[in-house]
Scaffold this active site. Structure first.
Site, PDB file in Angstrom:
ATOM      1  CE  LYS A 158       3.109  -1.381  -9.684  1.00 10.85           C
ATOM      2  NZ  LYS A 158       2.069  -1.199  -8.530  1.00 10.85           N
ATOM      3  CG  ASP A 169       3.920   1.021  -2.976  1.00 14.42           C
ATOM      4  OD1 ASP A 169       3.866  -0.405  -3.301  1.00 14.42           O
ATOM      5  OD2 ASP A 169       3.047   1.692  -2.881  1.00 14.42           O
ATOM      6  CB  SER A 170       6.257  -4.603  -2.506  1.00 12.83           C
ATOM      7  OG  SER A 170       6.878  -4.513  -3.501  1.00 12.83           O
ATOM      8  CD  GLU A 213      -1.102  -7.127  -5.654  1.00 16.28           C
ATOM      9  OE1 GLU A 213      -0.816  -6.025  -6.013  1.00 16.28           O
ATOM     10  OE2 GLU A 213      -0.846  -7.654  -4.596  1.00 16.28           O
ATOM     11  CD  GLU A 264      -1.573   0.240  -5.214  1.00 18.62           C
ATOM     12  OE1 GLU A 264      -2.551   0.510  -4.531  1.00 18.62           O
ATOM     13  OE2 GLU A 264      -0.493  -0.332  -4.929  1.00 18.62           O
ATOM     14  CG  ASP A 277       4.726   0.781  -7.263  1.00 19.40           C
ATOM     15  OD1 ASP A 277       3.981   1.036  -8.206  1.00 19.40           O
ATOM     16  OD2 ASP A 277       4.789   0.046  -6.383  1.00 19.40           O
TER      17      ASP A 277
HETATM   18  O1  KIV Z   1       4.771  -2.894  -5.056  1.00 24.53           O
HETATM   19  C1  KIV Z   1       4.838  -3.845  -5.729  1.00 24.53           C
HETATM   20  O2  KIV Z   1       5.824  -4.727  -5.545  1.00 24.53           O
HETATM   21  C2  KIV Z   1       3.632  -4.405  -6.792  1.00 24.53           C
HETATM   22  C3  KIV Z   1       3.725  -5.711  -7.148  1.00 24.53           C
HETATM   23  C4  KIV Z   1       2.906  -6.544  -6.171  1.00 24.53           C
HETATM   24  C5  KIV Z   1       2.854  -5.744  -8.539  1.00 24.53           C
HETATM   25  O3  KIV Z   1       2.934  -3.318  -6.759  1.00 24.53           O
END
Ligand code: KIV
Length: 253
Positions: free
Chosen positions: A110, A43-44, A174, A112, A82
């Site tokens: 993924k 989600d970056s 992280e 968090e 994510d």
């Molecule tokens: O969203 C993302 O790219 C991430 C990485 C920084 C691990 O969670």
């Protein structure tokens, strides 16, 4: 070659895993060509591609769009998608959203934090889950390193075990101290992937825009293997000047 979660489990302690993020089809195609074994559609994307100030603005629809593009570019690579902010607030909502990410092309999802009820519910329902602790951008107040006090380090170790015991097959660490990442990695059975967590994780992940030097800010722990922002400005400048001077297009072609 596409890897399933049990294949990753076997890789613990064998070799280092190189993971990169990707958000678009052509970049995903390059990563697969290079042999990157696992791509994270993080989600970056909200911050590095969409111009949002926070990953919290990313929606399931955004993730479906980007995961679909990455899957079309990398048909044989393991793709982690994510779960966006708040889509994991209940096990049932997380399962519904995870199924959408898998339908879009992800192999695993993924999320968090130590949301053990959510992780175990997803795993019970056949979804492969990657955990994420240390700095967790969806809820962090800033992007400073975490786990620097004894209490915070203990919290991160505890969270790592909770995430593993809930059934995750991999854990992102992280922006934590290297010695803490070493402790977590050597204590867990599952694979750890570090970002700003030193050299002792089982693998490393970088945000592709950081690795490419694309954008105007790169975290200090990242590395720029190229300088694409500069290349784009150079190309645009040359095009501008050639169009204005009528050098392009060349009518003899
Ligand atoms: O969203 C993302 O790219 C991430 C990485 C920084 C691990 O969670």
């Amino acid at each position: 070659m596409k890897m399933h979660a049990p294949d990753f489990l076997k890789m613990k302690g064998l070799k280092r895993i190189a993971m990169l993020t990707a958000y678009t089809c052509p970049v995903a195609r390059c990563l697969e060509t290079a042999g990157i074994p696992v791509i994270l559609v993080g989600d970056s994307v909200g911050m590095v591609e969409m111009g949002f100030d926070s990953t919290r603005d990313v929606t399931v629809e955004h993730m479906e769009y980007h995961i679909g593009a990455v899957r079309r570019g990398a048909p044989n690579t393991h793709i982690i998608g994510d779960l966006p902010y708040d889509t994991d607030k209940t096990p049932a909502l997380a399962l519904a959203c995870a199924k959408r990410l898998l339908a879009a092309g992800a192999d695993s999802v993924k999320l968090e934090g130590p949301k053990t009820d959510v992780i175990s519910y997803l795993v019970q329902n056949g979804i492969s889950v990657v955990g994420h602790t240390g700095l967790t951008p969806q809820t962090a107040k800033n992007f400073l390193k975490v786990g620097r006090t004894a209490d915070d380090a203990r919290r991160i170790v505890d969270e790592a075990f909770l995430i593993q015991n809930a059934g995750a097959f991999m854990l992102i660490l992280e922006h934590i101290p290297s010695d803490l990442a070493h402790t977590v990695t050597s204590s867990l059975d599952i694979i750890t992937i570090g970002i700003g967590a030193g050299p002792d994780c089982d693998g490393q992940v970088l945000v592709i825009n950081d690795a490419l030097g694309l954008g105007d800010y790169w975290p200090p722990f990242s590395k720029q293997y190229a300088h694409l922002s500069k290349s784009i400005v150079d190309v645009a400048n040359r095009f501008l000047s050639e169009v204005e001077s009528q050098q392009f297009p060349n009518n003899t072609a």
